[in-house]
Design an enzyme around this catalytic site. Structure first.
Site, PDB file in Angstrom:
ATOM      1  N   HIS A 166       0.819  -1.200   0.167  1.00  0.00           N
ATOM      2  CA  HIS A 166      -0.046   0.077   0.164  1.00  0.00           C
ATOM      3  C   HIS A 166       0.824   1.356  -0.064  1.00  0.00           C
ATOM      4  O   HIS A 166       0.263   2.145   0.125  1.00  0.00           O
ATOM      5  CB  HIS A 166      -0.836  -0.011   1.252  1.00  0.00           C
ATOM      6  CG  HIS A 166      -2.203  -0.869   1.333  1.00  0.00           C
ATOM      7  ND1 HIS A 166      -3.214  -0.568   0.853  1.00  0.00           N
ATOM      8  CD2 HIS A 166      -1.721  -2.118   1.438  1.00  0.00           C
ATOM      9  CE1 HIS A 166      -4.114  -1.594   0.889  1.00  0.00           C
ATOM     10  NE2 HIS A 166      -3.276  -2.789   1.441  1.00  0.00           N
ATOM     11  N   LYS A 185      -8.553  13.825   4.445  1.00  0.00           N
ATOM     12  CA  LYS A 185      -7.751  12.622   4.570  1.00  0.00           C
ATOM     13  C   LYS A 185      -6.873  12.505   5.645  1.00  0.00           C
ATOM     14  O   LYS A 185      -6.585  13.779   6.374  1.00  0.00           O
ATOM     15  CB  LYS A 185      -7.176  12.296   3.254  1.00  0.00           C
ATOM     16  CG  LYS A 185      -6.631  13.710   2.727  1.00  0.00           C
ATOM     17  CD  LYS A 185      -5.754  13.477   1.246  1.00  0.00           C
ATOM     18  CE  LYS A 185      -6.488  13.483   0.168  1.00  0.00           C
ATOM     19  NZ  LYS A 185      -6.735  12.358  -0.763  1.00  0.00           N
ATOM     20  N   ARG A 186      -6.070  11.629   6.053  1.00  0.00           N
ATOM     21  CA  ARG A 186      -5.041  11.986   6.821  1.00  0.00           C
ATOM     22  C   ARG A 186      -4.289  13.022   6.664  1.00  0.00           C
ATOM     23  O   ARG A 186      -3.929  13.438   5.355  1.00  0.00           O
ATOM     24  CB  ARG A 186      -4.007  10.891   7.087  1.00  0.00           C
ATOM     25  CG  ARG A 186      -4.514   9.554   7.663  1.00  0.00           C
ATOM     26  CD  ARG A 186      -3.456   8.204   7.931  1.00  0.00           C
ATOM     27  NE  ARG A 186      -3.115   7.907   6.695  1.00  0.00           N
ATOM     28  CZ  ARG A 186      -1.364   7.741   6.363  1.00  0.00           C
ATOM     29  NH1 ARG A 186      -0.569   8.455   7.251  1.00  0.00           N
ATOM     30  NH2 ARG A 186      -1.097   7.381   5.403  1.00  0.00           N
ATOM     31  N   LYS A 223       0.520  14.513   1.204  1.00  0.00           N
ATOM     32  CA  LYS A 223      -1.003  14.419   0.661  1.00  0.00           C
ATOM     33  C   LYS A 223      -1.085  16.325   0.342  1.00  0.00           C
ATOM     34  O   LYS A 223      -2.106  16.537  -0.079  1.00  0.00           O
ATOM     35  CB  LYS A 223      -2.061  14.011   1.373  1.00  0.00           C
ATOM     36  CG  LYS A 223      -1.924  12.541   1.827  1.00  0.00           C
ATOM     37  CD  LYS A 223      -2.877  12.034   2.813  1.00  0.00           C
ATOM     38  CE  LYS A 223      -2.687  10.481   3.210  1.00  0.00           C
ATOM     39  NZ  LYS A 223      -3.073   9.632   2.231  1.00  0.00           N
ATOM     40  N   THR A 240      -8.515   6.667  -1.988  1.00  0.00           N
ATOM     41  CA  THR A 240      -9.946   5.907  -2.162  1.00  0.00           C
ATOM     42  C   THR A 240     -11.021   7.307  -2.084  1.00  0.00           C
ATOM     43  O   THR A 240     -12.057   7.059  -2.565  1.00  0.00           O
ATOM     44  CB  THR A 240     -10.181   4.843  -1.263  1.00  0.00           C
ATOM     45  OG1 THR A 240      -9.692   5.024   0.287  1.00  0.00           O
ATOM     46  CG2 THR A 240      -9.466   3.493  -1.564  1.00  0.00           C
ATOM     47  N   LYS A 269     -14.798   8.102  -3.881  1.00  0.00           N
ATOM     48  CA  LYS A 269     -15.942   8.437  -2.898  1.00  0.00           C
ATOM     49  C   LYS A 269     -16.521   9.757  -3.566  1.00  0.00           C
ATOM     50  O   LYS A 269     -17.751  10.183  -3.677  1.00  0.00           O
ATOM     51  CB  LYS A 269     -15.704   8.544  -1.603  1.00  0.00           C
ATOM     52  CG  LYS A 269     -15.435   7.008  -0.851  1.00  0.00           C
ATOM     53  CD  LYS A 269     -14.892   7.213   0.412  1.00  0.00           C
ATOM     54  CE  LYS A 269     -14.098   6.052   0.770  1.00  0.00           C
ATOM     55  NZ  LYS A 269     -13.369   6.189   2.019  1.00  0.00           N
TER      56      LYS A 269
HETATM   57  C1  H2P Z   1      -3.065   3.984   2.183  1.00  0.00           C
HETATM   58  C2  H2P Z   1      -2.329   4.709   0.937  1.00  0.00           C
HETATM   59  C3  H2P Z   1      -3.546   5.120  -0.216  1.00  0.00           C
HETATM   60  C4  H2P Z   1      -4.346   3.792  -0.550  1.00  0.00           C
HETATM   61  C5  H2P Z   1      -4.714   2.981   0.744  1.00  0.00           C
HETATM   62  C6  H2P Z   1      -5.344   1.839   0.583  1.00  0.00           C
HETATM   63  C7  H2P Z   1      -1.890   3.238   3.013  1.00  0.00           C
HETATM   64  O1  H2P Z   1      -3.680   4.670   2.888  1.00  0.00           O
HETATM   65  O2  H2P Z   1      -1.569   5.837   1.364  1.00  0.00           O
HETATM   66  O3  H2P Z   1      -2.996   5.779  -1.209  1.00  0.00           O
HETATM   67  O4  H2P Z   1      -5.508   4.317  -1.098  1.00  0.00           O
HETATM   68  O5  H2P Z   1      -3.644   3.166   1.682  1.00  0.00           O
HETATM   69  O6  H2P Z   1      -4.860   1.117  -0.456  1.00  0.00           O
HETATM   70  P1  H2P Z   1      -3.844   6.055   3.757  1.00  0.00           P
HETATM   71  O7  H2P Z   1      -2.798   6.909   3.158  1.00  0.00           O
HETATM   72  O8  H2P Z   1      -5.235   6.687   3.264  1.00  0.00           O
HETATM   73  O9  H2P Z   1      -3.614   5.688   5.215  1.00  0.00           O
END
Ligand code: H2P
Length: 839
Positions: free
Chosen positions: A374, A565-566, A571, A673, A677
């Site tokens: 991820h 988002k976080r 970001k 994601t 949405k």
């Molecule tokens: C993470 C990634 C996102 C990805 C999500 C799910 C770790 O989420 O950074 O780009 O869409 O996994 O695969 P997040 O940054 O929202 O904690």
């Protein structure tokens, strides 16, 4: 509320069962019955929370029949099962979602209204299980919804954290963290299954011993043992009978009291072990900027993984399946590297506890696991120091050494003695101290490795996992993320749902590609009018929430420009705030400026230890304070930070957005994601060519997407030629003015030191290249403002965005996982089945 009427009141031909019936009268009766017999209250004394609980139990009763039947059929058929291992499941509130998936939302709403209760108020009473940080945990939740909706036998395995992600308060513009006591008033959605508890060992040493056949085996003599108690939550699919299980593990001491210590008169010592054992599942680790090798986190990871694999072995035994078929019975997915220790644990269980030989055990292991990556951020990749690892998991370290030795032999065989390559591929990092590299363990131990968007998977193969790609290219694949339209459209945006359904029927809820059929209405004035009206009502709703929670009054007719988002530097919430400052300055310089009025909405949590992210929150709130009270600005610009972003608070947000901010530095956001949405709910995106933005833009059409900024190649090239952020600042008067204001204390009551760390970082290093992307971003925002003034064009773009988002349903993603990785088929569940099963 009306008097309780507990006796059968049905006037119809047949009296419905109180636990399963879905008629309004039956629901009312069952609800009052649960209020009385489960909550122990009658209406005069009941609180809103009691009503919520009574309703939750009423809904749970309707799930149970499906849940038990599902388990029975899976047991009877010995179905191939997906086991989704994830340290995070960000499920969000269950009640509303279950009402949608059961198809009883309207009946329940009517039943509540007839009892003079407001369903919305009861829904708001649910404390959500915040067992995740952000996208990763929420993705797991969307996938469980789709797996159940597609009737795929599934077990979600994770940790039942007593405290989930902290609650966020904003005090004086700063984030303040508060513990999330989500279990305080009980959790009606879970059932404890202490009869399936397992033991998990930690520490100690290993020794060789001879088994009954006289062969040497290894035995692990642990220093401590902890019990894992499973808590099950039903996960119902949309309008199917399938109810899968989310099984979360709680740690307990094997004996509550150490009686020896107690007898010696050491009462406090006696409860010590209980306390330390239970600490294991106390709290979720917030995602930090960099990865920190905390012992308790490795303990958590090993704990739930061991519980899960032992549980799978129990199920195999119960179904009388030979262990050689483990990989045929279970397809186990590793959600990031957090559960990667599963590779070594399955080997240990097969070798030591079930006396299998290395080769067959290793073949089973590799065929069992799939690994989803991820993130590309090198600082987020997990590695554990050998010292910590060997003290906690001595046997696993031996197994990892053996895996590594055999693997590197194969590498030598294929590539010759290329020591550089061998060092890069090794499961042990020897560069700077010695560490176990969890991503490497996951790669070697899995048969498939996937990224979460096309660009991300490509970059994985070209950069982070290049050496692995060269060694076994056939393992690599991409599965672009998706989100469930049940929670993110149907539940969050009922008005839009009704409009779409009134035009094309409701098939799109299960087959989101079908939503394409609203394209024919994109230029229809009547449809556009209704579309606009719904967006406006959703914005009015958010305006009320903002007023209630922040005291800021915003204009629902302004452009709602939203970033949720976080909070993380990559970001780039701070790039967004630079735009806010620029707009502010433009109006101040020209008080009569006729600009498109905007409301900038931010929400998101910063990891408690991530100082710069917390400073970004403070900056947003400081800019908001100045902008919102400036009379020259009026309604033309508002900046609001909505506290405590979580699933519940986010649900009204997506439907109310005009503009979705997806502005990460290219190459840094694996997928995103939230971007999906927003677009599904008719927001237009302003974004970089990053993560799934690229595929969203391809799907909705370049003309319906606001693109700006450096590409991944540009970022790399700029870095190589020497990036000098200060030059952008010096050469761009607007940018210079904004940065100087931040530095000079304009937004901090004259305090020049407050934002200095942020300003210095931007001017000297700017690791995420805000300075380079600033002007293209401002220009693109200008284009957004102009387009918004062309109402018909904007509405058409908005409708086309929703219409073309079919690909981004998590149903599509899950179908791809099923076909490409898990090789698993649907197992439909019939309700009448009278069978018993054990889950
Ligand atoms: C993470 C990634 C996102 C990805 C999500 C799910 C770790 O989420 O950074 O780009 O869409 O996994 O695969 P997040 O940054 O929202 O904690």
């Amino acid at each position: 509320i009306q008097e309780p009427q507990l006796q059968g009141q049905d006037t119809g031909m047949q009296c419905e069962d109180d636990r399963t019936g879905i008629g309004v009268e039956t629901l009312k009766r069952a609800f009052l019955d649960n209020l009385f017999y489960v909550q122990g209250k009658f209406p005069a004394l009941a609180t809103k929370h009691d009503y919520y609980m009574a309703l939750a139990y009423t809904v749970r009763d309707r799930l149970l029949q499906r849940w038990v039947n599902t388990a029975a059929i899976y047991t009877q058929e010995g179905s191939r099962t997906v086991a989704y291992l994830s340290a995070e499941f960000l499920m969000g509130p269950h009640l509303g979602n279950n009402l949608i998936n059961l198809g009883i939302y309207n009946q329940v709403q009517q039943a509540m209204t007839e009892l003079k209760l407001d369903l919305k108020e009861l829904l708001a009473k649910e404390e959500e299980p915040g067992l995740g940080n952000g996208g990763l945990g929420r993705l797991a939740a969307c996938y469980l919804d789709s797996l159940a909706s597609l009737e795929i036998p599934t077990l979600g395995y994770g940790i039942r954290y007593e405290f989930g992600i902290f609650d966020q308060l904003i005090r004086n513009g700063w984030q303040v963290e508060k513990t999330d006591k989500w279990l305080r008033y009980g959790n009606p959605w879970e059932i404890a299954r202490p009869e399936w508890a397992v033991s998990v060992k930690f520490g100690g040493r290993t020794e060789a011993h001879k088994n009954a056949q006289g062969r040497y085996r290894v035995r692990w003599i642990p220093h401590k043992v902890v019990l894992g108690i499973p808590y099950d939550t039903p996960i119902l699919g949309y309008k199917v009978n399938t109810a899968n299980t989310l099984r979360l593990w709680k740690a307990e001491a094997p004996e509550s009291f150490d009686f020896e210590a107690f007898n010696r008169g050491n009462y406090y010592g006696a409860v010590d072990q209980k306390v330390t054992s239970e600490n294991l599942t106390k709290v979720l680790y917030p995602n930090d900027e960099t990865y920190e090798g905390k012992q308790l986190r490795l303990e958590q990871q090993y704990f739930f993984v061991s519980c899960a694999l032992q549980d799978m072995l129990r199920i195999m035994l119960r179904q009388k399946l030979p262990l050689e078929q483990f990989h045929e019975k279970f397809a186990v997915q590793l959600n990031d590297t957090h559960p990667a220790i599963a590779v070594a644990e399955l080997m240990r269980l097969l070798l030591d506890e079930h006396e299998m030989d290395w080769e067959p055990a290793w073949e089973i292991t590799q065929k069992t696991f799939g690994y989803t990556n991820h993130t590309l951020l090198p600082e987020a990749l997990e590695k554990w120091s050998l010292k910590l690892f060997s003290s906690l998991l001595p046997r696993h370290l031996e197994i990892i050494y053996e895996i590594n030795w055999r693997f590197l032999e194969q590498v030598r065989h294929k590539f010759g003695t290329d020591e550089g390559r061998i060092g890069r591929l090794s499961l042990i990092d020897e560069n700077d101290g010695k560490f176990v590299r969890m991503a490497h363990l996951a790669c070697v131990g899995s048969h498939k490795i996937n990224g979460v968007a096309a660009l991300h998977s490509e970059l994985l193969q070209k950069t982070t996992l290049l050496d692995f790609y060269e060694f076994f290219p056939e393992k690599f694949t991409n599965i672009t993320n998706g989100v469930t339209p049940r929670r993110w459209i149907v539940l969050s945006n009922p008005k839009l749902t009704n409009l779409i359904t009134s035009c094309i029927g409701d098939n799109w809820i299960k087959h989101l590609e079908d939503v394409q059929r609203i394209e024919t209405y994109a230029e229809d004035p009547g449809f556009q009018q209704e579309w606009q009206q719904i967006k406006r009502e959703n914005k009015v709703n958010v305006a009320e929430i903002l007023l209630d929670r922040t005291g800021v009054k915003v204009d629902p007719d302004s452009l709602f420009d939203i970033q949720v988002k976080r909070i993380h530097q990559y970001k780039r919430q701070h790039l967004n705030i630079l735009h806010a400052i620029t707009l502010y300055n433009q109006i101040k310089q020209n008080p009569n400026l006729d600009i498109t009025p905007r409301t900038l909405i931010f929400a998101g949590k910063a990891a408690p230890g991530y100082y710069i992210a917390k400073l970004i929150i403070k900056l947003i709130n400081s800019v908001a304070e100045v902008v919102n009270k400036d009379r020259d600005i009026g309604d033309r610009l508002k900046v609001v930070f909505l506290p405590d972003y979580n699933v519940k608070n986010s649900q009204p947000i997506y439907p109310a957005a005009d503009l979705s901010e997806q502005i990460s530095t290219a190459g840094k956001e694996a997928s995103g994601t939230g971007n999906m949405k927003f677009a599904m709910n008719g927001a237009l995106t302003i974004g970089t060519l990053d993560g799934a933005n690229i595929e969203i833009r391809n799907a909705v059409g370049a003309e319906n997407f606001f693109l700006f900024g450096l590409t991944t190649e540009d970022v790399g090239a700029l870095r190589l030629t020497g990036y000098r952020p200060r030059e952008y600042y010096e050469q761009n008067p607007q940018l210079k003015q904004a940065i100087d204001q931040i530095a000079s204390g304009y937004f901090s009551h004259g305090d020049r030191s407050l934002f200095k760390p942020l300003v210095d970082l931007l001017l000297d290093k700017d690791p995420f290249m805000l300075m380079a992307d600033y002007q293209p971003y401002i220009d693109c925002q200008q284009q957004v403002s102009q387009t918004y003034r062309d109402r018909d064009r904007w509405l058409q773009m908005s409708i086309l965005n929703t219409a073309r988002m079919g690909k981004f349903s998590s149903d599509r993603a899950i179908r791809e996982y099923c076909q490409q990785i898990w090789k698993v088929q649907p197992v439909p569940v019939q309700l009448a089945a009278e069978k018993t099963g054990d889950g």
